[in-house]
Design an enzyme around this catalytic site. Structure first.
Site, PDB file in Angstrom:
ATOM      1  N   GLU F 200       0.992  -1.282   0.077  1.00  0.00           N
ATOM      2  CA  GLU F 200      -0.139  -0.154  -0.111  1.00  0.00           C
ATOM      3  C   GLU F 200       0.712   1.228  -0.006  1.00  0.00           C
ATOM      4  OE1 GLU F 200      -3.124   0.221   3.078  1.00  0.00           O
ATOM      5  OE2 GLU F 200      -2.370   2.284   3.537  1.00  0.00           O
ATOM      6  N   ASP F 221      -3.416   4.143  -2.426  1.00  0.00           N
ATOM      7  CA  ASP F 221      -4.828   4.326  -1.389  1.00  0.00           C
ATOM      8  C   ASP F 221      -5.121   5.741  -1.303  1.00  0.00           C
ATOM      9  OD1 ASP F 221      -6.589   3.260   0.376  1.00  0.00           O
ATOM     10  OD2 ASP F 221      -5.258   4.168   2.041  1.00  0.00           O
TER      11      ASP F 221
END
Lengths: 287, 287, 287, 287, 287, 287
Positions: F200, F221
């Protein structure tokens, strides 16, 4: 009688557990050694005592879990009154499987028929009155809905199934709340619209308090017949009346005659002796 | 008494099931509404009938599953003889959890103590003889090892725990095999070295056949006292002798006096009434 | 062989668990993607090594849990000796379901046949003696009764199934009790009439003590062949004799020749290699 | 080693099942009869063979399920290499509970350490090559994640955990699809972005087809060392290469030397003999 | 709010299932690889949307099943109104276990808080009327009592928990019985004294029939506001009135203003969006 | 759509639980009282909203668990687009069993169809782009594989099924490891060859670090559309790109147009409203 046709679904785990506790580590070592695998047999379930039958479906499910090839055809359904010698059902299937399953099937059937029979005897004892016999939460661990079903098969009714389906305010709740009023008020504030509220009272003075709070039912605990009679008059149609405490076949008629609506009895489920039902094999021959 | 300290482990699923059938959908709606969450209470388990206690550990495990904060200290262990008024145990914990758990805990304790009490009464009835009282596989579905434990707590012994721990050749096996000899021979050919073989016989002539086949035990079914006496003499020390069939407190002494080794009794487990044990809260006060 | 036809009932939860651990989150993503839903197939189970078959019923139950439309017809039942190429069973059903179930079914069959094969090799090694090969409690967690069944399929017998079906007094029990005598006496005081008592002894002097206490069986642990021979003579027919400790195919014949009744072997169940059984699809064609 | 610290949570049902199959109907009748309830003891787990330890946490959970009063302190964690005589852990607690739990705890520990030891021997055999040893889905029913953990403890890796975590297109899938191309295309059309696709090939010509379809891995099944070498060159870095089929300690080094990435071995999990680990009680004295 | 403090006991199997479906075959491979076993962390649960909290105990039980070393201290109990940024609870424990458990814990908390929030919005919309918002049996499979609890946390009430706790006679029952009268009569003949009887009516004429039969409650299905108003007048205090059918935040006030006692709403449980609750780690530092 | 035909096997325990929570203590007291046991009925499942169907097999299994005599014939299979009025399936069987099972069956069907419908709406919104819609681990406890199946029925794909089937390194893992590099390196050292690694990232600079470490996928993200566009260019074909964070029907098209491979959306599973599917009985007549 209100049947619950889904009891075999609900109690499949218990039937399995009961079979497995009988099979143990190694299964039926007697039948497996002695009886040829392909031998069939027929047996009948026969009453050896007068009583009321309950639990045929559960018993059948025990046999069928041992072998789906077993079929049971009932002669007397649950709720039937039987006398010694009456055939309750005929069962047919592989001989080994019948021998393996018979004890488990009978353990269910005799126990539940015992509950139904005890109930019926009490129901009969008070016939002609307006009272109904109901059972309590004093049931055998793991068998509650079965036993409550057996009570219905015997002509009785069911009081609470659990802690969740009605509020029943007992002496200890009242003591902890500091009185009937706060106890009832707290319960009313929280109970849903489907939930009835019942209060246990030991005296007529407590009864008056409870009625004033407009509860749905009153549990008249361990009152004398005389007190019960007065209580019933006091209540009128303001609440359902329930008598409880040390009810026996001998005392029930007088209690019922007081006009109470319900008589609740713990021993229907916790102390009813099993009904003696035998299992006779027909025409066994070696192969 | 041979304890089985692992019964709470073995029966954890049943204790959970028993609690869940009482909690139902919504839990204890009475206690939750009325009793403050942080209130504590103390209660005592007190005998209301004379009897023998069994099942304290299982009862304690029910309370502790409701709340690990509940503690139980036993005054009378399993196997103790109690008279009305005797305190069996003191239990302490959150009031709500005690109220929620009490019925389930008592249902175990009263049932198992009932089995122990029935056993003890029969054991007492035959004291002075060499016979031992043993129970059968006629147990409540799902509770077998618990009930067999309760029999031991009452001074009795256990016959087979299941279909797997001994060969017991009954009339139907004999019929299917075509006689006692083929039945015993098939069983012997297959049984392991730890497994004993017992044969049910109805007559002295059958008994002789069984003894000739050197079986470990003989089940003398429904024999008269006179037949039993003759059977015991015939057997000598060639096998264990077991009497069964319609044993009562009244008939047991004479049967035991015949010299049989074992008297097996189904009703210890399938028809013993619950022992009445009460649960008294100490000094409940509102908060 | 003593069959236990209820093993599929007893092990249904394990079969389900085994399938679910293979299906994981998303099932058989390969077969579901590649094989048309309505394609059928036939396969044969074929031995790739010489050995003894065990576990066909359990394997069949795995396939049938995946799809009730799968049928298995056995060519060689449990206990059969097979050589490479032998067809054990033919299986027919939806191709996807066969592919999905095959690994689980084989994992049961190859493992249990491995146990049976190891047993048979040891049984063969001691043929002509009076000794019997038995297995121990050193089994794979969760598979005990299955593995003990496979031992029987291989021609062996079973020692204890669990801690409950016989008393076996080992060195540590003796040490904790303060000697063989107090250990045996405590056990005798508590054991039921169906329970045999066995004592583990390391020396002939211990053996003499145990025999004097009239135990049912003696476990002669790690004794030399010479000691075993003396032990067997000492025992005569006073007890069952069991030899244990580091038994191999090579050492077993001499041990068996000493006249012991039983030779118990842990590795039959904890270390037997799987039997190589293949699964061949017949005439697969695309649709 | 990649630990999975939640294996005791994941396998709590199996630990319970394993204990219950040992406790059977009546529990540990030997220890209960002989050992005082309040006696404590200490024991050590000691290696009796060289090997690699795996399963300490699961073993500890078995002891603690018998009694939470048992504590285990590990001297050698999972993955440790041990030689005969090495102490693996010291365990302390109530003597009865230790005796009751020891067999179940050892059955887990010896089995899993056996898997780890077999893996380590193969890993050692191919050290110096770039190949990794991986296990397969040929695992003991109900123990897959435990056994795959043990493989990691022994220095190996894991191939598929189940049918769901990768596409593995085998010969039968190819036959049913009508070729490698349609099989791979159907799989690619459906597989998620996290899922790798592997194809089993038996020949270099099949290998070329698979590579042309850009699969993630190729399973080179039962190829000779010579074929494997050619296959590795053909593949280059276009896919992961996996060799499988009848791998032994003897053949693994040459196979590893071909340059394959993975060598998959079924017998690590289905046929590894248990590691001999003993359990010695320290200073047992009667009380 | 009526709490049910035993929900963690009742839902332990679901919490376990939810964790196991996240752990899958191999557990948390990310945290196990990256985070040292002995690292601790603290995190806070923080509202990211306005709403009402429900499910803290169940969430805490999920964390604690992963590791008993995790502690949760609630800042806002179930039933609290939160606004974005509010800290709901602080959680402390081993970092790996927190990372492993967080998704499962949040899945429970966000779902149940979503149900509570939806309920609260509807309760607010009708404030000032005498109507109560209640939920239905349109719940997520396996979560019914949890969702019904969340409805209570949001200020609503519960209609039937199951098919067993009240009689609800719907259109199909009426059709099968041949009219309202036979349907109600059959139900009355069988229902226990604790069970209320409710009848669904679509028209005022049906309503009159039901009232004449003295049922406890009437379900006024899909009536217009105008019809509802008339129905309420007709009913007076003869029965509880319940409105249902396509209730929205927009339509609820007018419906409530008709004077009905209850408004039942399926989407509180089957379609409430999850409440966005975040989980922020405090001061994470490598070790 | 990739079906998983074994979902009914995998979810049999949940179907049973769902039925049992509806049956409660006493079963369907309304149908049992009112409907004759031998009455049959036919009903149709009919869409009342436009949407996509999912869950027919599970719904059918609920009906069939109530009564094996119920048959369901599907008109529209899972994945079908339906409009109001469309008949999805016709169901036939005993009237009581249909009434008893209908709520449970619908609860599965409406919930799963709701998930499929939400997915389909999002898939449609981004049609014409190369992006795929995938779901997350934000699922309803106990229903994960069912909900993920419903996402596939709606045309979406699945991200991780659990913590075990891919490494996903999030911000907290990175913080605890002290950076992206050590986190990825630890993961790579431990991950098996089938396991993909995703990281991420919140910024393009983090993205560059992750790409340099040759991870399989990057989770972008909460990036803006502009950032996403730059990220996609930076990544090229070096990794799979996934956008996440507050995706709506409105924002999805622009996000998809950036060229990302995957858009992951939690609300497909945690907040999709149930699809309104009705159940109409055909020609009900009293008997």
């Amino acid at each position: 009688m209100t049947l619950n046709p889904l009891l075999p679904l609900m109690y499949e785990p218990l039937v399995r557990t009961a079979l497995l506790e009988d099979l143990g580590h190694a299964g039926d070592i007697t039948a497996d050694a002695i009886v040829p695998a392909d031998q069939r047999a027929t047996l009948v379930l026969r009453a050896r005592q007068p009583g009321v039958v309950a639990g045929l479906d559960i018993s059948a499910s025990a046999f069928q879990m041992v072998s789906p090839a077993i079929t049971l055809s009932a002669e007397r359904g649950d709720g039937s009154v039987v006398t010694p010698g009456d055939i309750i059902a005929t069962i047919d299937g592989p001989a080994r499987a019948l021998l393996t399953g018979e004890r488990t099937a009978l353990n269910f059937l005799c126990h539940l028929s015992g509950v139904a029979t005890a109930t019926a005897s009490l129901v009969t004892a008070i016939s002609g009155t307006r009272a109904h016999i109901v059972c309590t939460r004093k049931t055998t661990p793991g068998l509650r809905s079965l036993e409550k079903y057996a009570v219905r098969a015997g002509g009785g009714g069911n009081h609470r199934f659990g802690l969740d389906d009605a509020v029943l305010i007992k002496d200890n709740h009242i003591a902890l709340a500091g009185g009937i009023r706060p106890a009832v008020e707290r319960a009313k504030a929280r109970a849903g619209h489907l939930v009835k509220i019942e209060v246990e009272v030991d005296t007529l003075s407590q009864l008056e308090q409870a009625l004033a709070l407009r509860v749905d039912a009153v549990l008249l605990d361990n009152m004398t017949v005389d007190e019960l009679r007065k209580a019933v008059v006091m209540v009128g149609d303001r609440a359902i009346t329930e008598a409880s405490g040390r009810i026996t076949i001998a005392t029930a008629p007088a209690i019922a005659a007081t006009g109470v609506n319900l008589i609740s009895v713990g021993w229907l489920t916790h102390s009813a002796p099993a009904l003696d039902i035998g299992l006779d094999y027909l025409d066994l021959k070696p192969r």
